[in-house]
Motif scaffolding. Structure first.
Motif, PDB file in Angstrom:
ATOM      1  N   ILE A  11      42.017  42.487  36.652  1.00 19.85           N
ATOM      2  CA  ILE A  11      43.263  42.284  35.902  1.00 19.85           C
ATOM      3  C   ILE A  11      42.965  41.642  34.544  1.00 19.85           C
ATOM      4  N   GLN A  12      42.134  40.607  34.539  1.00 20.25           N
ATOM      5  CA  GLN A  12      41.792  39.923  33.291  1.00 20.25           C
ATOM      6  C   GLN A  12      41.097  40.864  32.308  1.00 20.25           C
ATOM      7  N   ALA A  13      40.295  41.778  32.816  1.00 17.88           N
ATOM      8  CA  ALA A  13      39.566  42.707  31.947  1.00 17.88           C
ATOM      9  C   ALA A  13      40.506  43.570  31.122  1.00 17.88           C
ATOM     10  N   GLN A  14      41.688  43.859  31.642  1.00 19.89           N
ATOM     11  CA  GLN A  14      42.649  44.674  30.904  1.00 19.89           C
ATOM     12  C   GLN A  14      43.038  44.016  29.582  1.00 19.89           C
ATOM     13  N   VAL A  15      43.024  42.704  29.540  1.00 22.57           N
ATOM     14  CA  VAL A  15      43.351  41.966  28.323  1.00 22.57           C
ATOM     15  C   VAL A  15      42.085  41.530  27.592  1.00 22.57           C
ATOM     16  N   LEU A  16      41.115  41.013  28.347  1.00 26.52           N
ATOM     17  CA  LEU A  16      39.938  40.421  27.712  1.00 26.52           C
ATOM     18  C   LEU A  16      39.031  41.438  27.026  1.00 26.52           C
ATOM     19  N   VAL A  17      38.832  42.604  27.621  1.00 23.26           N
ATOM     20  CA  VAL A  17      37.935  43.585  27.007  1.00 23.26           C
ATOM     21  C   VAL A  17      38.438  44.002  25.622  1.00 23.26           C
ATOM     22  N   PRO A  18      39.711  44.415  25.473  1.00 24.91           N
ATOM     23  CA  PRO A  18      40.162  44.771  24.121  1.00 24.91           C
ATOM     24  C   PRO A  18      40.179  43.569  23.169  1.00 24.91           C
ATOM     25  N   LEU A  19      40.482  42.388  23.696  1.00 23.28           N
ATOM     26  CA  LEU A  19      40.493  41.193  22.850  1.00 23.28           C
ATOM     27  C   LEU A  19      39.091  40.874  22.332  1.00 23.28           C
ATOM     28  N   VAL A  20      38.105  40.887  23.211  1.00 20.86           N
ATOM     29  CA  VAL A  20      36.729  40.592  22.801  1.00 20.86           C
ATOM     30  C   VAL A  20      36.225  41.660  21.828  1.00 20.86           C
ATOM     31  N   LYS A  21      36.546  42.927  22.079  1.00 25.38           N
ATOM     32  CA  LYS A  21      36.125  43.995  21.162  1.00 25.38           C
ATOM     33  C   LYS A  21      36.752  43.800  19.777  1.00 25.38           C
ATOM     34  N   ALA A  22      38.012  43.376  19.727  1.00 21.60           N
ATOM     35  CA  ALA A  22      38.667  43.114  18.449  1.00 21.60           C
ATOM     36  C   ALA A  22      38.015  41.925  17.748  1.00 21.60           C
ATOM     37  N   LEU A  23      37.693  40.883  18.507  1.00 22.46           N
ATOM     38  CA  LEU A  23      37.002  39.727  17.926  1.00 22.46           C
ATOM     39  C   LEU A  23      35.632  40.131  17.387  1.00 22.46           C
ATOM     40  N   GLN A  24      34.921  40.964  18.130  1.00 23.35           N
ATOM     41  CA  GLN A  24      33.606  41.425  17.680  1.00 23.35           C
ATOM     42  C   GLN A  24      33.719  42.222  16.385  1.00 23.35           C
ATOM     43  N   ALA A  25      34.752  43.070  16.291  1.00 25.88           N
ATOM     44  CA  ALA A  25      34.950  43.874  15.082  1.00 25.88           C
ATOM     45  C   ALA A  25      35.281  42.983  13.882  1.00 25.88           C
ATOM     46  N   GLU A  26      36.039  41.944  14.128  1.00 31.67           N
ATOM     47  CA  GLU A  26      36.489  41.060  13.050  1.00 31.67           C
ATOM     48  C   GLU A  26      35.433  40.027  12.646  1.00 31.67           C
ATOM     49  N   LEU A  27      34.766  39.425  13.646  1.00 28.71           N
ATOM     50  CA  LEU A  27      33.862  38.305  13.389  1.00 28.71           C
ATOM     51  C   LEU A  27      32.380  38.675  13.459  1.00 28.71           C
ATOM     52  N   GLY A  28      32.087  39.843  13.977  1.00 29.12           N
ATOM     53  CA  GLY A  28      30.705  40.206  14.269  1.00 29.12           C
ATOM     54  C   GLY A  28      30.416  39.869  15.720  1.00 29.12           C
ATOM     55  N   GLU A  29      29.547  40.650  16.329  1.00 27.14           N
ATOM     56  CA  GLU A  29      29.296  40.511  17.757  1.00 27.14           C
ATOM     57  C   GLU A  29      28.753  39.136  18.131  1.00 27.14           C
ATOM     58  N   ALA A  30      27.764  38.638  17.409  1.00 25.14           N
ATOM     59  CA  ALA A  30      27.146  37.360  17.769  1.00 25.14           C
ATOM     60  C   ALA A  30      28.148  36.210  17.695  1.00 25.14           C
ATOM     61  N   ARG A  31      28.896  36.156  16.616  1.00 24.51           N
ATOM     62  CA  ARG A  31      29.870  35.067  16.437  1.00 24.51           C
ATOM     63  C   ARG A  31      31.003  35.166  17.464  1.00 24.51           C
ATOM     64  N   ALA A  32      31.515  36.362  17.688  1.00 28.92           N
ATOM     65  CA  ALA A  32      32.590  36.556  18.663  1.00 28.92           C
ATOM     66  C   ALA A  32      32.111  36.208  20.071  1.00 28.92           C
ATOM     67  N   ASN A  33      30.919  36.661  20.429  1.00 25.55           N
ATOM     68  CA  ASN A  33      30.403  36.378  21.761  1.00 25.55           C
ATOM     69  C   ASN A  33      30.182  34.878  21.965  1.00 25.55           C
ATOM     70  N   ALA A  34      29.700  34.195  20.936  1.00 27.12           N
ATOM     71  CA  ALA A  34      29.512  32.742  21.032  1.00 27.12           C
ATOM     72  C   ALA A  34      30.845  32.038  21.232  1.00 27.12           C
ATOM     73  N   LEU A  35      31.861  32.480  20.510  1.00 26.76           N
ATOM     74  CA  LEU A  35      33.198  31.900  20.647  1.00 26.76           C
ATOM     75  C   LEU A  35      33.729  32.102  22.075  1.00 26.76           C
ATOM     76  N   VAL A  36      33.609  33.307  22.582  1.00 26.03           N
ATOM     77  CA  VAL A  36      34.071  33.615  23.936  1.00 26.03           C
ATOM     78  C   VAL A  36      33.268  32.815  24.960  1.00 26.03           C
ATOM     79  N   ARG A  37      31.946  32.798  24.807  1.00 30.24           N
ATOM     80  CA  ARG A  37      31.066  32.093  25.745  1.00 30.24           C
ATOM     81  C   ARG A  37      31.411  30.598  25.778  1.00 30.24           C
ATOM     82  N   ASN A  38      31.605  29.987  24.613  1.00 25.77           N
ATOM     83  CA  ASN A  38      31.917  28.557  24.553  1.00 25.77           C
ATOM     84  C   ASN A  38      33.282  28.251  25.150  1.00 25.77           C
ATOM     85  N   THR A  39      34.265  29.074  24.829  1.00 25.40           N
ATOM     86  CA  THR A  39      35.617  28.854  25.332  1.00 25.40           C
ATOM     87  C   THR A  39      35.670  29.021  26.841  1.00 25.40           C
ATOM     88  N   LEU A  40      35.118  30.114  27.337  1.00 25.07           N
ATOM     89  CA  LEU A  40      35.097  30.332  28.781  1.00 25.07           C
ATOM     90  C   LEU A  40      34.195  29.317  29.471  1.00 25.07           C
TER      91      LEU A  40
END
Length: 157
Positions: A11-40
């Motif tokens: 269920i969470q993937a339905q929201v998180l996958v598009p959100l993370v992909k949008a963050l990666q497109a906007e911030l770059g993969e490394a920065r977006a992934n670090a943000l997600v990793r730290n928050t989670l």
């Protein structure tokens, strides 16, 4: 009956996958992934702390075994216990429905980010004397995940 962890992940993937992909497109993969990793990571660390307090079990093996039964519910994980003692719980996951789900989505990298990285943060919540070692995951293409939890007695950290 409460919803299983694997269903929560789907269920969470339905929201998180598009959100993370949008963050990666906007911030770059490394920065977006670090943000997600730290928050989670903060969220899962708190979960680990709450779980550990609620268990009040002296045995690391019993507590972690109990946690993984929760993650394995609804046939989500098949695993073999290698060692279960007061100060250790070691096991190999042989089949992982979380990995199967993210691989079917074509997003195993996001599965690793959203699911597998939670393991270390949760273990941190168990306390500074508990360490998790894992060298490979099914999500990243290995044939099994090798989880090794240990209590390091006498070590200050």
């Amino acid at each position: 009956m409460s919803i299983s962890v694997i269903e929560q992940a789907r269920i969470q993937a339905q929201v998180l996958v598009p959100l993370v992909k949008a963050l990666q497109a906007e911030l770059g993969e490394a920065r977006a992934n670090a943000l997600v990793r730290n928050t989670l990571g903060d969220l899962y660390r708190r979960f680990g702390e709450e779980f550990w307090k609620a268990k009040k079990e002296a045995s690391l093996g019993q507590a972690v075994a109990s946690a993984f039964k929760t993650y394995a519910r609804d046939d989500a994980l098949a695993y073999d216990v290698i060692e279960q003692t007061e100060d250790a719980f070691a096991f190999d996951v042989k089949r992982c429905a979380y990995a199967e789900f993210y691989q079917a989505l074509g997003e195993p990298e996001l599965g690793f980010l959203l699911v597998c990285t939670a393991d270390f943060a949760t273990a941190e919540g168990f306390g500074p004397d508990i360490k998790l070692t894992r060298t490979q995951t099914i999500m990243q293409g290995a044939n099994h995940c090798d989880f090794r939890y240990r209590r390091n007695k006498g070590e200050s950290q």
